[in-house]
Design an enzyme around this catalytic site. Structure first.
Site, PDB file in Angstrom:
ATOM      1  N   VAL A  63       0.813  -1.231   0.000  1.00 36.52           N
ATOM      2  CA  VAL A  63       0.000   0.000   0.000  1.00 36.52           C
ATOM      3  C   VAL A  63       0.841   1.273   0.000  1.00 36.52           C
ATOM      4  O   VAL A  63       0.313   2.362  -0.210  1.00 36.52           O
ATOM      5  CB  VAL A  63      -1.011   0.035   1.181  1.00 36.52           C
ATOM      6  N   ASN A  89      -7.148  -1.044   6.293  1.00 35.49           N
ATOM      7  CA  ASN A  89      -6.843  -1.784   7.510  1.00 35.49           C
ATOM      8  C   ASN A  89      -5.356  -2.120   7.666  1.00 35.49           C
ATOM      9  O   ASN A  89      -4.877  -2.301   8.783  1.00 35.49           O
ATOM     10  CB  ASN A  89      -7.680  -3.075   7.506  1.00 35.49           C
ATOM     11  N   TYR A 162       3.287   5.461  15.595  1.00 31.97           N
ATOM     12  CA  TYR A 162       1.984   4.790  15.445  1.00 31.97           C
ATOM     13  C   TYR A 162       0.835   5.723  15.850  1.00 31.97           C
ATOM     14  O   TYR A 162      -0.173   5.837  15.131  1.00 31.97           O
ATOM     15  CB  TYR A 162       1.983   3.531  16.308  1.00 31.97           C
ATOM     16  N   ALA A 163       0.982   6.394  17.000  1.00 31.93           N
ATOM     17  CA  ALA A 163      -0.086   7.284  17.485  1.00 31.93           C
ATOM     18  C   ALA A 163      -0.351   8.409  16.480  1.00 31.93           C
ATOM     19  O   ALA A 163      -1.502   8.751  16.188  1.00 31.93           O
ATOM     20  CB  ALA A 163       0.287   7.859  18.853  1.00 31.93           C
ATOM     21  N   ALA A 164       0.742   8.965  15.927  1.00 31.24           N
ATOM     22  CA  ALA A 164       0.588  10.051  14.939  1.00 31.24           C
ATOM     23  C   ALA A 164      -0.154   9.532  13.706  1.00 31.24           C
ATOM     24  O   ALA A 164      -1.052  10.203  13.172  1.00 31.24           O
ATOM     25  CB  ALA A 164       1.959  10.593  14.554  1.00 31.24           C
ATOM     26  N   SER A 165       0.206   8.340  13.262  1.00 32.10           N
ATOM     27  CA  SER A 165      -0.447   7.793  12.053  1.00 32.10           C
ATOM     28  C   SER A 165      -1.925   7.524  12.304  1.00 32.10           C
ATOM     29  O   SER A 165      -2.767   7.758  11.435  1.00 32.10           O
ATOM     30  CB  SER A 165       0.266   6.508  11.600  1.00 32.10           C
ATOM     31  N   ILE A 195      -6.931  -5.525  20.629  1.00 33.85           N
ATOM     32  CA  ILE A 195      -7.686  -6.642  20.063  1.00 33.85           C
ATOM     33  C   ILE A 195      -6.775  -7.859  19.946  1.00 33.85           C
ATOM     34  O   ILE A 195      -5.585  -7.730  19.645  1.00 33.85           O
ATOM     35  CB  ILE A 195      -8.238  -6.260  18.658  1.00 33.85           C
TER      36      ILE A 195
HETATM   37  N1  LIG Z   1      -4.655  -5.603  16.975  1.00 35.97           N
HETATM   38  C1  LIG Z   1      -4.956  -4.544  17.708  1.00 35.97           C
HETATM   39  O1  LIG Z   1      -5.015  -4.598  18.936  1.00 35.97           O
HETATM   40  C2  LIG Z   1      -5.251  -3.235  17.041  1.00 35.97           C
HETATM   41  C3  LIG Z   1      -5.736  -2.181  17.812  1.00 35.97           C
HETATM   42  C4  LIG Z   1      -6.025  -0.967  17.211  1.00 35.97           C
HETATM   43  C5  LIG Z   1      -5.843  -0.830  15.846  1.00 35.97           C
HETATM   44  N2  LIG Z   1      -5.367  -1.854  15.112  1.00 35.97           N
HETATM   45  C6  LIG Z   1      -5.173  -1.651  13.688  1.00 35.97           C
HETATM   46  O2  LIG Z   1      -5.916  -2.605  12.961  1.00 35.97           O
HETATM   47  C7  LIG Z   1      -5.265  -2.915  11.738  1.00 35.97           C
HETATM   48  C8  LIG Z   1      -5.060  -4.407  11.620  1.00 35.97           C
HETATM   49  O3  LIG Z   1      -4.339  -4.838  12.743  1.00 35.97           O
HETATM   50  P1  LIG Z   1      -4.002  -6.381  12.996  1.00 35.97           P
HETATM   51  O4  LIG Z   1      -3.833  -6.498  14.458  1.00 35.97           O
HETATM   52  O5  LIG Z   1      -4.981  -7.246  12.305  1.00 35.97           O
HETATM   53  O6  LIG Z   1      -2.551  -6.465  12.300  1.00 35.97           O
HETATM   54  P2  LIG Z   1      -1.783  -7.716  11.670  1.00 35.97           P
HETATM   55  O7  LIG Z   1      -0.325  -7.412  11.786  1.00 35.97           O
HETATM   56  O8  LIG Z   1      -2.291  -8.984  12.233  1.00 35.97           O
HETATM   57  O9  LIG Z   1      -2.217  -7.634  10.139  1.00 35.97           O
HETATM   58  C9  LIG Z   1      -1.829  -6.556   9.343  1.00 35.97           C
HETATM   59  C10 LIG Z   1      -1.816  -7.008   7.894  1.00 35.97           C
HETATM   60  O10 LIG Z   1      -1.365  -5.904   7.105  1.00 35.97           O
HETATM   61  C11 LIG Z   1      -0.470  -6.386   6.128  1.00 35.97           C
HETATM   62  N3  LIG Z   1       0.441  -5.323   5.700  1.00 35.97           N
HETATM   63  C12 LIG Z   1       1.462  -4.792   6.416  1.00 35.97           C
HETATM   64  N4  LIG Z   1       2.112  -3.882   5.676  1.00 35.97           N
HETATM   65  C13 LIG Z   1       1.480  -3.835   4.463  1.00 35.97           C
HETATM   66  C14 LIG Z   1       1.697  -3.097   3.287  1.00 35.97           C
HETATM   67  N5  LIG Z   1       2.707  -2.230   3.182  1.00 35.97           N
HETATM   68  N6  LIG Z   1       0.863  -3.287   2.239  1.00 35.97           N
HETATM   69  C15 LIG Z   1      -0.148  -4.182   2.324  1.00 35.97           C
HETATM   70  N7  LIG Z   1      -0.400  -4.923   3.414  1.00 35.97           N
HETATM   71  C16 LIG Z   1       0.416  -4.751   4.480  1.00 35.97           C
HETATM   72  C17 LIG Z   1       0.271  -7.521   6.814  1.00 35.97           C
HETATM   73  O11 LIG Z   1       0.877  -8.400   5.873  1.00 35.97           O
HETATM   74  C18 LIG Z   1      -0.843  -8.165   7.618  1.00 35.97           C
HETATM   75  O12 LIG Z   1      -1.491  -9.197   6.896  1.00 35.97           O
HETATM   76  C19 LIG Z   1      -3.945  -2.118  11.764  1.00 35.97           C
HETATM   77  O13 LIG Z   1      -4.109  -0.913  11.038  1.00 35.97           O
HETATM   78  C20 LIG Z   1      -3.750  -1.828  13.223  1.00 35.97           C
HETATM   79  O14 LIG Z   1      -2.966  -0.675  13.442  1.00 35.97           O
HETATM   80  C21 LIG Z   1      -5.066  -3.066  15.671  1.00 35.97           C
END
Ligand SMILES: NC(=O)c1ccc[n+]([C@@H]2O[C@H](COP(=O)([O-])OP(=O)(O)OC[C@H]3O[C@@H](n4cnc5c(N)ncnc54)[C@H](O)[C@@H]3O)[C@@H](O)[C@H]2O)c1
Length: 252
Positions: A63, A89, A162-165, A195
Protein backbone atom coordinates in the site's frame (compact mmCIF):
# COMPACT_ATOMS: atom_id res chain seq x y z
CA UNK A 1 -25.65 0.26 1.84
CA UNK A 2 -26.78 -3.26 1.07
CA UNK A 3 -23.90 -5.70 1.69
CA UNK A 4 -25.18 -8.54 -0.50
CA UNK A 5 -23.32 -8.47 -3.85
CA UNK A 6 -21.53 -5.24 -2.98
CA UNK A 7 -17.78 -5.21 -3.78
CA UNK A 8 -15.54 -4.42 -0.80
CA UNK A 9 -11.75 -4.00 -0.92
CA UNK A 10 -9.79 -4.71 2.26
CA UNK A 11 -6.10 -3.92 2.79
CA UNK A 12 -4.12 -6.12 5.15
CA UNK A 13 -6.67 -8.87 4.52
CA UNK A 14 -4.19 -11.72 5.02
CA UNK A 15 -4.56 -12.09 8.77
CA UNK A 16 -5.88 -10.60 12.00
CA UNK A 17 -8.59 -7.98 11.79
CA UNK A 18 -8.56 -7.78 7.99
CA UNK A 19 -9.14 -11.51 7.65
CA UNK A 20 -12.04 -11.46 10.12
CA UNK A 21 -13.59 -8.47 8.31
CA UNK A 22 -13.41 -10.41 5.03
CA UNK A 23 -15.03 -13.51 6.51
CA UNK A 24 -17.76 -11.50 8.21
CA UNK A 25 -18.61 -9.53 5.07
CA UNK A 26 -18.51 -12.72 2.97
CA UNK A 27 -20.98 -14.25 5.42
CA UNK A 28 -23.41 -11.45 4.53
CA UNK A 29 -22.91 -11.94 0.79
CA UNK A 30 -20.36 -9.24 -0.08
CA UNK A 31 -17.78 -9.87 -2.80
CA UNK A 32 -14.21 -9.24 -1.69
CA UNK A 33 -11.06 -7.72 -3.20
CA UNK A 34 -8.42 -8.94 -0.75
CA UNK A 35 -5.17 -6.93 -0.63
CA UNK A 36 -1.95 -7.64 1.27
CA UNK A 37 1.83 -7.94 0.82
CA UNK A 38 1.64 -11.53 2.05
CA UNK A 39 0.45 -13.69 -0.84
CA UNK A 40 0.25 -16.93 1.15
CA UNK A 41 -1.85 -15.32 3.87
CA UNK A 42 -4.16 -13.84 1.23
CA UNK A 43 -4.83 -17.32 -0.15
CA UNK A 44 -5.94 -18.50 3.29
CA UNK A 45 -8.42 -15.64 3.60
CA UNK A 46 -9.61 -16.25 0.03
CA UNK A 47 -10.24 -19.95 0.77
CA UNK A 48 -12.34 -19.03 3.80
CA UNK A 49 -14.41 -16.56 1.74
CA UNK A 50 -14.89 -19.12 -1.04
CA UNK A 51 -16.21 -21.60 1.51
CA UNK A 52 -18.96 -19.04 2.19
CA UNK A 53 -19.85 -19.06 -1.52
CA UNK A 54 -18.82 -15.53 -2.53
CA UNK A 55 -16.46 -14.18 -5.18
CA UNK A 56 -13.12 -13.25 -3.59
CA UNK A 57 -10.01 -12.26 -5.53
CA UNK A 58 -6.53 -11.60 -4.16
CA UNK A 59 -4.22 -8.70 -5.01
CA UNK A 60 -0.64 -8.81 -3.78
CA UNK A 61 0.10 -5.13 -3.25
CA UNK A 62 2.24 -2.89 -1.05
CA UNK A 63 0.00 0.00 0.00
CA UNK A 64 3.00 2.35 0.21
CA UNK A 65 3.62 2.07 -3.55
CA UNK A 66 1.66 4.67 -5.51
CA UNK A 67 2.12 2.75 -8.77
CA UNK A 68 0.94 -0.56 -7.31
CA UNK A 69 -2.06 1.04 -5.61
CA UNK A 70 -3.15 2.87 -8.78
CA UNK A 71 -2.82 -0.36 -10.77
CA UNK A 72 -4.69 -2.53 -8.29
CA UNK A 73 -7.77 -0.31 -8.00
CA UNK A 74 -7.99 -0.28 -11.80
CA UNK A 75 -7.74 -4.08 -11.77
CA UNK A 76 -10.46 -4.38 -9.10
CA UNK A 77 -12.92 -2.37 -11.20
CA UNK A 78 -12.02 -4.43 -14.29
CA UNK A 79 -12.49 -7.70 -12.35
CA UNK A 80 -15.69 -6.80 -10.49
CA UNK A 81 -17.17 -3.95 -12.55
CA UNK A 82 -17.65 -1.75 -9.51
CA UNK A 83 -16.30 -0.80 -6.06
CA UNK A 84 -18.67 -0.16 -3.16
CA UNK A 85 -16.36 -0.16 -0.19
CA UNK A 86 -12.78 0.10 1.03
CA UNK A 87 -11.41 -0.78 4.45
CA UNK A 88 -8.00 0.82 5.03
CA UNK A 89 -6.84 -1.78 7.51
CA UNK A 90 -3.18 -2.56 6.65
CA UNK A 91 -0.97 -1.32 9.46
CA UNK A 92 2.30 -1.96 11.26
CA UNK A 93 3.89 -1.25 14.64
CA UNK A 94 7.54 -0.22 15.19
CA UNK A 95 7.36 0.88 18.82
CA UNK A 96 10.12 2.72 20.65
CA UNK A 97 10.70 5.73 22.85
CA UNK A 98 11.33 9.09 21.21
CA UNK A 99 14.52 9.42 23.27
CA UNK A 100 15.81 6.95 25.82
CA UNK A 101 18.61 7.72 28.24
CA UNK A 102 19.58 4.85 30.50
CA UNK A 103 22.88 4.20 32.31
CA UNK A 104 24.52 6.94 30.27
CA UNK A 105 23.41 5.31 27.01
CA UNK A 106 21.28 7.34 24.60
CA UNK A 107 18.98 5.84 22.00
CA UNK A 108 16.52 7.59 19.70
CA UNK A 109 13.60 6.60 17.51
CA UNK A 110 15.24 6.54 14.11
CA UNK A 111 13.82 8.42 11.18
CA UNK A 112 13.49 5.08 9.37
CA UNK A 113 11.45 3.70 12.31
CA UNK A 114 9.20 6.77 12.23
CA UNK A 115 8.78 6.85 8.46
CA UNK A 116 8.14 3.11 8.05
CA UNK A 117 5.00 3.35 10.21
CA UNK A 118 3.84 6.62 8.67
CA UNK A 119 4.32 5.16 5.19
CA UNK A 120 2.17 2.06 5.72
CA UNK A 121 -0.43 3.41 8.14
CA UNK A 122 -0.91 6.94 6.82
CA UNK A 123 0.46 7.19 3.27
CA UNK A 124 -1.02 3.76 2.43
CA UNK A 125 -4.41 4.91 3.69
CA UNK A 126 -4.15 8.14 1.69
CA UNK A 127 -3.20 6.33 -1.53
CA UNK A 128 -5.87 3.61 -1.24
CA UNK A 129 -8.54 6.11 -0.16
CA UNK A 130 -7.72 8.39 -3.08
CA UNK A 131 -7.80 5.59 -5.68
CA UNK A 132 -10.95 4.03 -4.21
CA UNK A 133 -12.76 7.39 -4.24
CA UNK A 134 -11.74 7.96 -7.86
CA UNK A 135 -13.02 4.54 -8.95
CA UNK A 136 -16.28 4.94 -6.97
CA UNK A 137 -16.92 8.28 -8.68
CA UNK A 138 -16.06 6.91 -12.14
CA UNK A 139 -18.40 3.94 -11.71
CA UNK A 140 -21.10 6.01 -10.00
CA UNK A 141 -20.98 3.89 -6.85
CA UNK A 142 -22.19 5.53 -3.65
CA UNK A 143 -19.49 3.80 -1.66
CA UNK A 144 -18.06 3.83 1.83
CA UNK A 145 -14.44 4.18 3.01
CA UNK A 146 -13.51 2.99 6.49
CA UNK A 147 -10.11 3.81 8.02
CA UNK A 148 -8.84 1.70 10.89
CA UNK A 149 -7.46 4.05 13.53
CA UNK A 150 -6.64 3.06 17.12
CA UNK A 151 -7.17 4.05 20.73
CA UNK A 152 -3.48 5.07 20.49
CA UNK A 153 -4.53 8.09 18.41
CA UNK A 154 -4.94 9.92 21.72
CA UNK A 155 -1.18 9.49 22.31
CA UNK A 156 0.66 6.57 23.88
CA UNK A 157 4.12 6.08 25.37
CA UNK A 158 6.50 4.37 22.94
CA UNK A 159 4.25 5.01 19.97
CA UNK A 160 5.21 8.42 18.56
CA UNK A 161 5.04 7.03 15.02
CA UNK A 162 1.98 4.79 15.44
CA UNK A 163 -0.09 7.28 17.48
CA UNK A 164 0.59 10.05 14.94
CA UNK A 165 -0.45 7.79 12.05
CA UNK A 166 -3.64 6.70 13.78
CA UNK A 167 -4.66 10.26 14.70
CA UNK A 168 -4.07 11.20 11.08
CA UNK A 169 -6.20 8.43 9.54
CA UNK A 170 -9.09 9.38 11.84
CA UNK A 171 -8.78 12.95 10.57
CA UNK A 172 -8.69 11.72 6.97
CA UNK A 173 -12.04 10.01 7.53
CA UNK A 174 -13.56 13.25 8.82
CA UNK A 175 -12.10 15.21 5.90
CA UNK A 176 -13.26 12.67 3.30
CA UNK A 177 -16.70 12.50 4.91
CA UNK A 178 -17.07 16.21 4.19
CA UNK A 179 -15.28 16.28 0.84
CA UNK A 180 -16.78 13.19 -0.83
CA UNK A 181 -20.39 13.58 0.32
CA UNK A 182 -21.17 15.46 -2.92
CA UNK A 183 -20.49 12.16 -4.75
CA UNK A 184 -22.63 10.13 -2.36
CA UNK A 185 -19.53 8.59 -0.78
CA UNK A 186 -19.32 8.21 3.00
CA UNK A 187 -16.19 7.86 5.13
CA UNK A 188 -15.71 6.83 8.74
CA UNK A 189 -13.09 5.40 11.06
CA UNK A 190 -12.98 2.79 13.79
CA UNK A 191 -10.63 3.23 16.75
CA UNK A 192 -10.19 -0.24 18.26
CA UNK A 193 -8.69 -0.76 21.69
CA UNK A 194 -6.45 -3.78 22.22
CA UNK A 195 -7.69 -6.64 20.06
CA UNK A 196 -6.56 -10.29 20.08
CA UNK A 197 -4.59 -10.51 16.82
CA UNK A 198 -1.05 -11.39 15.67
CA UNK A 199 -0.22 -7.65 15.94
CA UNK A 200 -1.19 -7.60 19.60
CA UNK A 201 0.85 -10.76 20.09
CA UNK A 202 3.97 -8.75 19.16
CA UNK A 203 3.52 -6.72 22.33
CA UNK A 204 5.52 -7.66 25.40
CA UNK A 205 3.48 -9.85 27.83
CA UNK A 206 3.93 -7.29 30.60
CA UNK A 207 2.54 -4.59 28.30
CA UNK A 208 -0.51 -6.77 27.53
CA UNK A 209 -1.08 -7.48 31.24
CA UNK A 210 -0.76 -3.76 32.03
CA UNK A 211 -3.25 -2.92 29.32
CA UNK A 212 -5.79 -5.56 30.32
CA UNK A 213 -5.71 -4.26 33.88
CA UNK A 214 -6.55 -0.81 32.50
CA UNK A 215 -9.48 -1.96 30.33
CA UNK A 216 -12.79 -1.44 32.16
CA UNK A 217 -14.20 -4.43 30.23
CA UNK A 218 -11.36 -6.49 31.75
CA UNK A 219 -10.26 -8.16 28.52
CA UNK A 220 -8.94 -7.60 25.05
CA UNK A 221 -11.45 -7.17 22.24
CA UNK A 222 -12.30 -9.87 19.73
CA UNK A 223 -11.68 -9.47 16.00
CA UNK A 224 -15.39 -10.22 15.45
CA UNK A 225 -16.30 -7.16 17.55
CA UNK A 226 -14.39 -4.91 15.14
CA UNK A 227 -15.70 -6.75 12.06
CA UNK A 228 -19.28 -6.26 13.30
CA UNK A 229 -18.59 -2.52 13.62
CA UNK A 230 -17.43 -2.48 10.00
CA UNK A 231 -20.71 -4.13 8.98
CA UNK A 232 -22.66 -1.57 11.04
CA UNK A 233 -20.94 1.36 9.33
CA UNK A 234 -21.50 -0.04 5.84
CA UNK A 235 -25.18 -0.64 6.51
CA UNK A 236 -26.00 2.64 8.29
CA UNK A 237 -26.21 5.36 5.63
CA UNK A 238 -26.24 8.20 8.19
CA UNK A 239 -22.79 7.44 9.62
CA UNK A 240 -20.34 9.83 7.99
CA UNK A 241 -17.09 11.54 8.99
CA UNK A 242 -17.04 10.05 12.50
CA UNK A 243 -14.76 7.78 14.50
CA UNK A 244 -16.40 4.87 16.32
CA UNK A 245 -14.46 3.80 19.40
CA UNK A 246 -14.58 0.07 20.15
CA UNK A 247 -12.22 -0.28 23.08
CA UNK A 248 -13.96 -1.75 26.12
CA UNK A 249 -13.87 1.72 27.69
CA UNK A 250 -10.07 2.01 27.89
CA UNK A 251 -9.80 5.46 26.32
CA UNK A 252 -8.74 8.18 28.74
N1 LIG B 1 -4.66 -5.60 16.97
C1 LIG B 1 -4.96 -4.54 17.71
O1 LIG B 1 -5.02 -4.60 18.94
C2 LIG B 1 -5.25 -3.23 17.04
C3 LIG B 1 -5.74 -2.18 17.81
C4 LIG B 1 -6.02 -0.97 17.21
C5 LIG B 1 -5.84 -0.83 15.85
N2 LIG B 1 -5.37 -1.85 15.11
C6 LIG B 1 -5.17 -1.65 13.69
O2 LIG B 1 -5.92 -2.61 12.96
C7 LIG B 1 -5.27 -2.92 11.74
C8 LIG B 1 -5.06 -4.41 11.62
O3 LIG B 1 -4.34 -4.84 12.74
P1 LIG B 1 -4.00 -6.38 13.00
O4 LIG B 1 -3.83 -6.50 14.46
O5 LIG B 1 -4.98 -7.25 12.31
O6 LIG B 1 -2.55 -6.47 12.30
P2 LIG B 1 -1.78 -7.72 11.67
O7 LIG B 1 -0.32 -7.41 11.79
O8 LIG B 1 -2.29 -8.98 12.23
O9 LIG B 1 -2.22 -7.63 10.14
C9 LIG B 1 -1.83 -6.56 9.34
C10 LIG B 1 -1.82 -7.01 7.89
O10 LIG B 1 -1.37 -5.90 7.11
C11 LIG B 1 -0.47 -6.39 6.13
N3 LIG B 1 0.44 -5.32 5.70
C12 LIG B 1 1.46 -4.79 6.42
N4 LIG B 1 2.11 -3.88 5.68
C13 LIG B 1 1.48 -3.83 4.46
C14 LIG B 1 1.70 -3.10 3.29
N5 LIG B 1 2.71 -2.23 3.18
N6 LIG B 1 0.86 -3.29 2.24
C15 LIG B 1 -0.15 -4.18 2.32
N7 LIG B 1 -0.40 -4.92 3.41
C16 LIG B 1 0.42 -4.75 4.48
C17 LIG B 1 0.27 -7.52 6.81
O11 LIG B 1 0.88 -8.40 5.87
C18 LIG B 1 -0.84 -8.16 7.62
O12 LIG B 1 -1.49 -9.20 6.90
C19 LIG B 1 -3.94 -2.12 11.76
O13 LIG B 1 -4.11 -0.91 11.04
C20 LIG B 1 -3.75 -1.83 13.22
O14 LIG B 1 -2.97 -0.67 13.44
C21 LIG B 1 -5.07 -3.07 15.67
Amino acid sequence: MELRESVIAITGAGQGLGQMMAITLAHYGAELALMDVNEQALKETQDQCHMLGVKALTYCVDVTSEGQVEQVFGDIVTDFGRLDGLINNAGILRDGLLVKVKDGQVSKMSLEQFNSVINVNLTGTFLCGREAALRMIETNCHGVIINISSVARAGNIGQTNYAASKAAVATLATTWGKELARYGIRAAAIAPGVIETPMAAQMKPEAIARLEAMIPAGRMGKTSEIANTVKFIFENDYINGRVIEVDGGIRM
